[in-house]
Design a protein around this motif. Sequence first.
Motif, short mmCIF file in Angstrom:
data_model
loop_
_atom_site.label_atom_id
_atom_site.label_comp_id
_atom_site.label_asym_id
_atom_site.label_seq_id
_atom_site.Cartn_x
_atom_site.Cartn_y
_atom_site.Cartn_z
N CYS A 248 0.68 -1.20 0.14
CA CYS A 248 0.02 0.12 -0.17
C CYS A 248 0.70 1.18 0.04
CB CYS A 248 -1.01 0.17 1.20
SG CYS A 248 -2.42 -0.82 0.76
N ASN A 250 0.36 3.42 -2.81
CA ASN A 250 -0.26 4.17 -3.92
C ASN A 250 0.70 4.17 -5.26
OD1 ASN A 250 -2.62 4.85 -2.55
ND2 ASN A 250 -1.77 6.83 -1.59
N HIS A 251 1.51 3.54 -5.41
CA HIS A 251 2.36 3.15 -6.57
C HIS A 251 2.11 1.80 -7.18
CE1 HIS A 251 4.35 7.22 -6.57
NE2 HIS A 251 4.37 6.99 -5.44
N HIS A 254 -3.47 0.28 -6.94
CA HIS A 254 -4.62 1.33 -6.57
C HIS A 254 -5.45 1.11 -5.54
CE1 HIS A 254 -7.84 3.62 -7.73
NE2 HIS A 254 -7.20 4.46 -8.55
N PRO A 255 -5.71 1.95 -4.73
CA PRO A 255 -6.55 2.02 -3.83
C PRO A 255 -7.74 0.93 -3.92
CG PRO A 255 -5.89 3.97 -3.46
CD PRO A 255 -5.14 3.78 -5.01
N SER A 257 -8.15 -1.50 -5.87
CA SER A 257 -7.63 -2.66 -6.28
C SER A 257 -7.49 -3.52 -4.77
CB SER A 257 -6.49 -2.89 -7.05
OG SER A 257 -6.53 -2.42 -8.48
N ASP A 325 -6.29 6.38 2.56
CA ASP A 325 -6.32 6.41 1.17
C ASP A 325 -7.57 5.34 0.65
OD1 ASP A 325 -4.74 8.75 1.26
OD2 ASP A 325 -3.15 7.72 0.17
#
Length: 384
Positions: A248, A250-251, A254-255, A257, A325
């Motif tokens: 986790c 954010n690279h 994806h949140p 997913s 996020d």
Amino acid sequence: MKQALTGARIFTGDQFLDNKALIIGGSAIIAVSENDNVVRDFPDAQLVELDGGILAPGFIDLQVNGGGGAFFTNDTSVSALQTMLDGHRPTGTTGMLPTLISDTRQTHQAGVKAVADAVAQGMSGVLGIHIEGPFFDMEKRGAHNAKYIRDIEGDDLDWLTHLDATRVMLTLAPEHTQPGQVRQLVEAGIIVCGGHTNAHYEQVMAAIDEGLSGFTHLYNAMRPQTGREPGVVGAALDSADTWCGIICDNHHVHPASVRVAISAKPRGKVYLVTDAMSTVGSEQKSFTIYGEEIFEKDGALVNAEGRLAGSAIGMIDAVRIAHRDVGLALDECLRMASLYPAEYLGLADTLGRIDEQCRADLVHFTEDFAVTATWVAGDFKQHR
């Protein structure tokens, strides 16, 4: 010397407790007490006042390539392991699996020996070792060097199944094993995970039948799910008894997913990892692997080809991103960072929870997710 930790909200791994004190002595948790009863019930305890925030079980990271300026595959020494622990501890990590990426058998053997030596020397934060590769699919190798990628061989099985070491996690591509090889590894006590794999759904399920129990950095470097071909991702989400590590930052994912994975898997089967490199806990913004510079760009680590090459986060960052996020409840984020990885390693009787007789591995952090202090087997360190 007993300590009574007061002033913080306590998360036990199950629930939040207010107006309580945590009593620790030596390397163990002794009790959770009412604040008003501490002086009466534990008159010999030193009072440690925590300024609000949350006191939780220490974080457990099952995929740590480096930290504090040390990269384990480049430096398979006990001192490098200590540097990694020191680098990650300010992010709340109190236990880890130092991780070797694809390299020679000799390098991996040296890394296993270093971990065994560290454990023998009482380095409490080292919980085992994660060997990530080199038995991968070439197309899904990611930043792993192509010259090391190969199928598993008889000599590999021989040394891996006769390791005199603590817990071993091995990530491999199941389509590049022969029938029975995964079972042989699992029967030798190795935790086998699928990763860097282009396998089809049926190949993954066959490996699960042999004992493959987890998936390394879910979604990344694995055949994706489509309607007609569930792929590796589909197999991971469809298999109720397997575990999934997820980055986790954010690279890597994806949140949305992440939320899909949490919805698909039974509770407790998705845990947070960092896949961190040597820049975490260090002033450096680049480092070298395989003779190639890896550098930080927009909060991610990439190689010259622009491929993701591990992450630049610590565990407190993963918890924060999962909560703020992704939108997961904070208690679940904390379990994903501590209890669930402890359960996967078979260590939940002593780690990942705040309970009597559990090891005193703890993290204290503020409402803004800044780590202020950690305890590893009762050893206290203040971070700000």
